[in-house]
Scaffold this motif. Structure first.
Motif, PDB file in Angstrom:
ATOM      1  N   SER A   1      -2.088   1.600   6.962  1.00 38.06           N
ATOM      2  CA  SER A   1      -2.542   1.556   5.551  1.00 38.06           C
ATOM      3  C   SER A   1      -4.332   1.834   5.917  1.00 38.06           C
ATOM      4  O   SER A   1      -5.086   1.954   4.857  1.00 38.06           O
ATOM      5  CB  SER A   1      -2.391   0.331   4.872  1.00 38.06           C
ATOM      6  OG  SER A   1      -2.863  -0.698   5.455  1.00 38.06           O
ATOM      7  N   ARG A   2      -4.750   1.822   7.059  1.00 34.83           N
ATOM      8  CA  ARG A   2      -6.160   1.811   7.152  1.00 34.83           C
ATOM      9  C   ARG A   2      -6.733   2.923   8.040  1.00 34.83           C
ATOM     10  O   ARG A   2      -7.811   3.157   8.556  1.00 34.83           O
ATOM     11  CB  ARG A   2      -6.789   0.412   7.938  1.00 34.83           C
ATOM     12  CG  ARG A   2      -6.430  -0.708   7.094  1.00 34.83           C
ATOM     13  CD  ARG A   2      -6.555  -1.961   7.827  1.00 34.83           C
ATOM     14  NE  ARG A   2      -8.094  -2.479   8.083  1.00 34.83           N
ATOM     15  CZ  ARG A   2      -8.654  -3.367   8.708  1.00 34.83           C
ATOM     16  NH1 ARG A   2      -7.907  -4.168   9.032  1.00 34.83           N
ATOM     17  NH2 ARG A   2      -9.910  -3.392   8.885  1.00 34.83           N
TER      18      ARG A   2
ATOM     19  N   TRP B   1      -7.352   7.081   9.097  1.00 35.67           N
ATOM     20  CA  TRP B   1      -7.737   8.132   8.508  1.00 35.67           C
ATOM     21  C   TRP B   1      -7.961   9.029   9.476  1.00 35.67           C
ATOM     22  O   TRP B   1      -8.384   8.713  10.660  1.00 35.67           O
ATOM     23  CB  TRP B   1      -8.852   7.941   7.602  1.00 35.67           C
ATOM     24  CG  TRP B   1     -10.294   7.233   8.019  1.00 35.67           C
ATOM     25  CD1 TRP B   1     -10.487   6.151   8.241  1.00 35.67           C
ATOM     26  CD2 TRP B   1     -11.362   7.988   8.327  1.00 35.67           C
ATOM     27  NE1 TRP B   1     -11.727   6.043   9.016  1.00 35.67           N
ATOM     28  CE2 TRP B   1     -12.400   7.042   8.852  1.00 35.67           C
ATOM     29  CE3 TRP B   1     -11.757   9.464   8.102  1.00 35.67           C
ATOM     30  CZ2 TRP B   1     -13.775   7.549   9.314  1.00 35.67           C
ATOM     31  CZ3 TRP B   1     -13.051   9.776   8.554  1.00 35.67           C
ATOM     32  CH2 TRP B   1     -14.106   8.825   8.882  1.00 35.67           C
TER      33      TRP B   1
ATOM     34  N   ASP C   1      -0.856   4.779  -5.372  1.00 29.73           N
ATOM     35  CA  ASP C   1      -2.259   4.910  -5.998  1.00 29.73           C
ATOM     36  C   ASP C   1      -2.365   3.632  -6.738  1.00 29.73           C
ATOM     37  O   ASP C   1      -3.744   3.808  -6.914  1.00 29.73           O
ATOM     38  CB  ASP C   1      -2.163   6.120  -6.788  1.00 29.73           C
ATOM     39  CG  ASP C   1      -1.970   7.624  -6.249  1.00 29.73           C
ATOM     40  OD1 ASP C   1      -2.304   7.608  -5.240  1.00 29.73           O
ATOM     41  OD2 ASP C   1      -1.432   8.406  -6.699  1.00 29.73           O
TER      42      ASP C   1
ATOM     43  N   TYR D   1      -2.129   0.452  -5.870  1.00 31.01           N
ATOM     44  CA  TYR D   1      -2.126  -0.751  -5.166  1.00 31.01           C
ATOM     45  C   TYR D   1      -3.343  -1.558  -5.309  1.00 31.01           C
ATOM     46  O   TYR D   1      -4.325  -0.837  -5.682  1.00 31.01           O
ATOM     47  CB  TYR D   1      -2.299  -0.046  -3.808  1.00 31.01           C
ATOM     48  CG  TYR D   1      -2.427  -1.172  -2.482  1.00 31.01           C
ATOM     49  CD1 TYR D   1      -1.383  -2.437  -2.644  1.00 31.01           C
ATOM     50  CD2 TYR D   1      -3.351  -1.114  -1.496  1.00 31.01           C
ATOM     51  CE1 TYR D   1      -1.784  -3.321  -1.595  1.00 31.01           C
ATOM     52  CE2 TYR D   1      -3.319  -2.110  -0.520  1.00 31.01           C
ATOM     53  CZ  TYR D   1      -2.641  -3.254  -0.835  1.00 31.01           C
ATOM     54  OH  TYR D   1      -2.657  -4.323   0.365  1.00 31.01           O
ATOM     55  N   TYR D   2      -2.907  -2.508  -5.469  1.00 29.47           N
ATOM     56  CA  TYR D   2      -4.154  -3.524  -6.087  1.00 29.47           C
ATOM     57  C   TYR D   2      -5.457  -3.821  -5.082  1.00 29.47           C
ATOM     58  O   TYR D   2      -6.377  -4.118  -5.895  1.00 29.47           O
ATOM     59  CB  TYR D   2      -3.499  -5.080  -6.318  1.00 29.47           C
ATOM     60  CG  TYR D   2      -3.093  -5.938  -5.172  1.00 29.47           C
ATOM     61  CD1 TYR D   2      -4.090  -6.829  -4.643  1.00 29.47           C
ATOM     62  CD2 TYR D   2      -2.226  -5.711  -4.445  1.00 29.47           C
ATOM     63  CE1 TYR D   2      -3.864  -7.479  -3.253  1.00 29.47           C
ATOM     64  CE2 TYR D   2      -1.737  -6.593  -3.330  1.00 29.47           C
ATOM     65  CZ  TYR D   2      -2.889  -7.437  -2.645  1.00 29.47           C
ATOM     66  OH  TYR D   2      -2.795  -8.076  -1.608  1.00 29.47           O
ATOM     67  N   ALA D   3      -5.300  -3.422  -3.986  1.00 28.20           N
ATOM     68  CA  ALA D   3      -6.372  -3.557  -2.968  1.00 28.20           C
ATOM     69  C   ALA D   3      -6.934  -2.132  -2.635  1.00 28.20           C
ATOM     70  O   ALA D   3      -7.071  -1.297  -3.615  1.00 28.20           O
ATOM     71  CB  ALA D   3      -6.127  -4.191  -1.638  1.00 28.20           C
ATOM     72  N   ILE D   4      -7.223  -1.701  -1.454  1.00 28.40           N
ATOM     73  CA  ILE D   4      -7.816  -0.453  -1.314  1.00 28.40           C
ATOM     74  C   ILE D   4      -6.617   0.495  -1.060  1.00 28.40           C
ATOM     75  O   ILE D   4      -5.745   0.457   0.201  1.00 28.40           O
ATOM     76  CB  ILE D   4      -8.882  -0.522   0.003  1.00 28.40           C
ATOM     77  CG1 ILE D   4      -9.762  -1.414  -0.304  1.00 28.40           C
ATOM     78  CG2 ILE D   4      -9.394   0.907   0.247  1.00 28.40           C
ATOM     79  CD1 ILE D   4     -10.913  -1.758   0.777  1.00 28.40           C
ATOM     80  N   ARG D   5      -6.642   1.523  -1.642  1.00 25.31           N
ATOM     81  CA  ARG D   5      -5.605   2.704  -1.449  1.00 25.31           C
ATOM     82  C   ARG D   5      -5.551   3.413  -0.209  1.00 25.31           C
ATOM     83  O   ARG D   5      -6.744   3.441   0.493  1.00 25.31           O
ATOM     84  CB  ARG D   5      -5.862   3.822  -2.420  1.00 25.31           C
ATOM     85  CG  ARG D   5      -4.629   4.763  -2.557  1.00 25.31           C
ATOM     86  CD  ARG D   5      -5.196   6.152  -2.999  1.00 25.31           C
ATOM     87  NE  ARG D   5      -4.001   7.160  -3.012  1.00 25.31           N
ATOM     88  CZ  ARG D   5      -3.982   7.744  -1.992  1.00 25.31           C
ATOM     89  NH1 ARG D   5      -4.528   7.932  -0.912  1.00 25.31           N
ATOM     90  NH2 ARG D   5      -2.829   9.032  -2.136  1.00 25.31           N
ATOM     91  N   PRO D   6      -4.619   3.604   0.523  1.00 26.78           N
ATOM     92  CA  PRO D   6      -4.679   4.115   1.883  1.00 26.78           C
ATOM     93  C   PRO D   6      -5.162   5.467   1.931  1.00 26.78           C
ATOM     94  O   PRO D   6      -5.096   6.165   1.033  1.00 26.78           O
ATOM     95  CB  PRO D   6      -3.166   4.191   2.442  1.00 26.78           C
ATOM     96  CG  PRO D   6      -2.344   3.149   1.299  1.00 26.78           C
ATOM     97  CD  PRO D   6      -2.959   3.136   0.025  1.00 26.78           C
ATOM     98  N   LEU D   7      -5.937   5.832   2.951  1.00 28.10           N
ATOM     99  CA  LEU D   7      -6.491   7.014   2.974  1.00 28.10           C
ATOM    100  C   LEU D   7      -5.343   7.997   3.619  1.00 28.10           C
ATOM    101  O   LEU D   7      -5.568   9.616   3.168  1.00 28.10           O
ATOM    102  CB  LEU D   7      -7.672   7.157   4.167  1.00 28.10           C
ATOM    103  CG  LEU D   7      -8.752   6.223   3.684  1.00 28.10           C
ATOM    104  CD1 LEU D   7      -9.893   6.003   4.750  1.00 28.10           C
ATOM    105  CD2 LEU D   7      -9.380   6.810   2.381  1.00 28.10           C
TER     106      LEU D   7
ATOM    107  N   PRO E   1       0.822  -1.208   0.063  1.00 28.90           N
ATOM    108  CA  PRO E   1       0.087  -0.110  -0.126  1.00 28.90           C
ATOM    109  C   PRO E   1       0.771   1.219  -0.199  1.00 28.90           C
ATOM    110  O   PRO E   1       0.303   2.280  -0.243  1.00 28.90           O
ATOM    111  CB  PRO E   1      -0.863  -0.169   1.365  1.00 28.90           C
ATOM    112  CG  PRO E   1      -0.087  -1.088   2.211  1.00 28.90           C
ATOM    113  CD  PRO E   1       0.654  -2.127   1.277  1.00 28.90           C
TER     114      PRO E   1
END
Length: 613
Positions: A585-586, A588, A303, A305-311, A286
C-alpha cells in the motif's frame, strides 16, 4: 492453450527430434494421426499450420510405399520460450502458467521457463493509456487458503487480509504504542474493565456502505460464530453496547491491560455485517479484492480508502506450483537480474537481507504413541539438533543459534558442545530399541530438507533410526497419524507480545494440535493472568511459558533465520508490514529521467529493506 503448441509437443515427444534437428524423419500419415489423436485429414491441416509457423518442414511421400519426411526446424525449448514470451508480453499470465504445467514440460526446461516467467513478473505501467495503471505481479508457489480474519493462521493470508481490511487501532512496533485506525480515539476506565472506541465518520466499505458501530459488534460476535481459534483472548467480554453509529462500549469481567492488542490484530479486522466475508471478502482497507480463484488473486486500489490511497493501482499474485524459489523478486521491465541501472556500474537489483523475528524449530507429536514421550529421548534430540552446531556446520540463512523465538533472549545463552558419546549413552538410558522415528518437513523448503538430512546423519552416528517424511501439502490429520516430529518455522508479527501469546493459545496452530490436553492446561495456567498485569509482568509470564516448553523439550529450537528479497533500485516506499512482508500500500515506482542525447543518465540508490515470508 494454443493447439499448435500442444500438437508440436506431442510430435516432438513421440519422434524425439532433439538430436535430429532439421533432419527429415521418416513418418506416415497413419502414425501422425495416432500421435495427434485425430483423422488423417486433420493431420494435413495441423502440419500446414506448423509449417506456417516455421516449426517443421513437411515432405509428402511420392507414390505407394514411399514414406513422408518431417523435419523439426526449431527445438522444443526455442518454441516454448518464444511462445511464453508472447503470452506474457500480452499479459496472458494464466496461459503462460498452463504452458509450464504441460506434462511434456519438465526438468531443466521447466526451470528455464519458470525463470523466464519470473522475469515477466514485477512492475508494469500502462503509460500509453489514459488511466496509466501501475501493476505489480508476484509469484507464489503455495496455494492460498481461504481468506477469513476469524480463522486465518498462515502469515501470507494474514498479510492479504491486512491489505483488504482495517482494524480499530494500529500497533506501532517502533514505539511500542497504538495509533488510530478505524477508531480515531479510545478510552478505558481506571480499572481497565470498560473500553469505549470512537469511530471515524464516513469510512466506506468496498461495497459502498459506511462503517458503523454495528459492524464492530458483529465482527466480535463472528469470532464466536466461526469458532475462531483466538476466541480465548476475548473470553472476558461480558457486554457490547452500541452508543450510536460511531461509538461502542465493551465491558469486561475482569481488568485487561492487553485489550488494545486484541483490537489491532488481524483477527479483529472489521468486516461488514451485511456481507458474508467467506464468499465476498470486503473490508475498508487500501485494496479491494477484484478476483480470487485457483490461479490468481487480484487486488485493486480502493479509491475511497479513508487514509492515503495506495500509489500502486493493481497487484496480481499468481500461483505457480513447485516454483522452488526462496527469494521473492520484484523485477522491473527492461532489466535483467544482476544487470546495471541508469548509471555506469550501478546495480539495478539489490539483494536485501534482514533477520526474521522467530526461528526454525522441531515440534514433538505427543498425540502419537512413540519414544518422543520419554524425557531422556527428547534430551537426546536436543543434543543432536544443537543450535550452535546447526549454524556453524550448515550456515546459509541460519544466522544465529536459537534458544527462544525471540533473538534477544537467545543471545543470553552460553552454548556448550555435547559429545556424540554422551548422546549415545543417554539414548540407551531412554529405552530406545532401534525403532523408526519419523521426521516430517516441507519438501518445498530446501533448507528444511538440508536440515532434516543433517539431523538424520547425526542420529545415525549414535544408532538413532530417523526416517524423513517430506510433504508438499500439509495435512494435520495425516501428520498426527504418521509423524513423531515436525520441522517447522515460526515468524512472529511486529506485535511480538501478541504473536507469542497467540502462539501458545491459538487452538488451530500446529503446536497446540500436537500437545496433549494436560500440556495445554499447564501452559494456560502459566498465562491465565497475562492480560490483567502490567506489560513488564506480562513479558515475564511469556518467558516462563516459553521456559516450560523449552526445559521439557516439547519444542527444540534451531536457528534464527535471515530472509532475503531481490529488489530493483527504482522501487520506492519500501516499508515492511506485519510478518515482514512488503507493504504494497506504500510502494511506488520511480522511473527516473529519460536518457540524454549523449546517453547519460541519473542513477539513484536505495537501501531500505523489503521482506519476504
Amino acid at each position: 492453450m494454443d493447439n499448435n503448441i500442444v500438437h508440436f509437443l506431442r510430435l516432438a515427444s513421440a519422434l524425439n527430434p532433439a538430436s535430429r534437428l532439421q533432419e527429415p524423419i521418416p513418418v506416415t500419415i497413419e502414425l501422425l494421426a495416432s500421435v495427434l489423436c485425430c483423422t488423417p485429414r486433420n493431420v494435413k491441416f495441423i502440419l500446414r499450420k506448423l509449417e506456417d509457423k516455421g516449426c517443421i518442414e513437411w515432405q509428402p511421400g511420392r507414390g505407394r510405399g514411399h514414406k513422408s519426411g518431417m523435419a523439426f526446424m526449431r527445438s522444443v525449448e526455442e518454441v516454448l520460450e518464444e511462445h511464453l514470451q508472447e503470452l506474457t508480453g500480452k499479459g496472458k499470465i494464466k496461459q503462460g502458467i498452463e504452458l509450464i504445467g504441460l506434462p511434456e514440460v519438465n526438468g531443466p526446461l521447466q526451470e528455464r521457463l519458470l525463470s523466464l516467467l519470473n522475469m515477466h513478473m514485477g512492475y508494469h505501467s500502462e503509460t500509453e493509456s489514459i488511466t496509466g495503471l501501475d501493476t505489480l505481479r508476484i509469484i507464489r508457489n503455495r496455494r492460498m487458503e481461504k481468506l477469513d480474519p476469524a480463522t486465518v493462521y498462515r502469515a501470507f493470508e494474514s498479510y492479504l487480509i491486512e491489505q483488504i481490511c482495517s482494524t480499530l487501532v494500529i500497533y506501532d512496533a517502533k514505539n511500542n504504542s497504538f495509533l488510530p485506525g478505524l477508531a480515531h480515539m479510545w478510552e478505558a476506565n481506571p480499572e481497565h474493565t470498560s473500553y469505549i472506541f470512537y469511530l471515524r465518520k464516513r469510512v466506506r466499505f468496498h461495497h459502498g456502505r459506511f462503517l458503523t458501530s454495528k459492524d464492530v459488534k458483529e465482527t466480535l460476535l463472528r469470532l464466536t460464530d466461526r469458532q475462531s481459534p483466538v476466541s480465548w483472548h476475548y473470553r472476558d467480554i461480558v457486554s457490547v453496547e452500541l452508543q450510536g453509529d460511531h461509538r461502542i462500549r465493551i465491558d469486561l469481567a475482569r481488568p485487561n491491560l492487553f485489550f488494545l492488542h486484541l483490537f489491532s490484530c488481524v483477527h479483529m479486522s472489521i468486516v461488514p455485517y451485511d456481507v458474508d466475508f467467506l464468499h465476498q471478502p470486503i473490508g475498508t482497507g487500501p485494496y479491494r479484492l477484484l478476483d480470487y480463484n485457483e490461479k490468481v488473486l487480484v487486488l485493486a486500489a480502493f479509491d475511497d480508502y479513508y487514509a492515503i490511497r495506495p500509489l500502486l493501482d493493481r497487484v496480481e499474485i499468481w500461483y505457480v506450483p513447485e516454483l522452488g524459489y526462496n527469494d521473492r523478486t520484484y523485477q522491473l521491465p527492461d532489466t535483467e537480474p544482476g544487470g546495471t541501472g541508469a548509471g555506469e556500474g550501478e546495480c539495478a537489483n539489490l539483494s536485501i537481507d534482514y533477520p526474521a523475528l522467530g526461528c526454525r524449530y522441531i515440534m514433538m507429536n505427543f498425540r502419537r504413541n512413540g519414544r518422543q514421550h520419554h524425557p531422556l529421548f527428547r534430551q537426546v534430540l536436543r543434543m543432536l539438533y544443537h543450535p550452535e552446531a546447526l549454524v556453524r556446520e550448515l550456515g546459509g540463512n541460519r544466522i544465529t543459534p536459537a534458544d527462544s523465538f525471540l533473538p534477544w533472549i537467545s543471545r543470553r545463552t552460553l552454548w556448550n558442545r555435547p559429545s556424540f558419546e554422551e548422546a549415545e549413552k543417554l539414548l540407551r538410558s531412554s529405552g530406545y530399541q532401534g525403532e523408526e522415528i519419523t521426521l516430517a518437513y516441507a519438501s518445498r523448503r530446501e533448507e528444511e530438507r538440508e536440515e532434516a538430512e543433517w539431523l538424520q546423519r547425526r542420529g545415525a552416528r549414535i544408532g538413532l533410526n530417523l526416517r524423513l517424511a517430506p510433504y508438499s501439502h500439509f495435512n494435520m490429520g495425516e501428520l498426527l497419524r504418521q509423524a513423531d516430529l515436525l520441522l517447522a518455522e515460526e515468524v512472529l508479527e511486529d506485535d511480538w507480545q501478541w504473536g507469542m501469546i497467540n502462539y501458545f493459545m491459538n487452538r488451530s496452530n500446529h503446536f497446540y494440535s500436537l500437545l496433549q490436553q494436560s500440556q495445554r492446561d499447564e501452559i494456560e495456567a502459566q498465562l491465565q493472568d497475562f492480560a490483567g498485569v502490567p506489560e513488564a509482568a506480562g513479558i515475564l509470564l511469556l518467558e516462563r511459558a516459553e521456559s516450560l516448553i523449552r526445559d521439557n523439550c516439547w519444542v527444540l529450537y534451531g536457528s534464527h533465520l535471515n530472509k532475503r528479497a531481490q529488489l530493483n533500485q527504482s522501487l520506492f516506499g519500501l516499508h515492511t508490514g506485519s510478518f515482514g512482508f512488503l507493504d504494497i500500500s506504500r510502494l511506488w515506482i520511480k522511473t527516473g529521467f529519460a536518457e540524454t542525447a549523449q546517453g547519460g543518465g541519473i542513477g539513484t540508490g536505495m537501501s531500505n529493506s523489503d521482506s519476504v515470508e
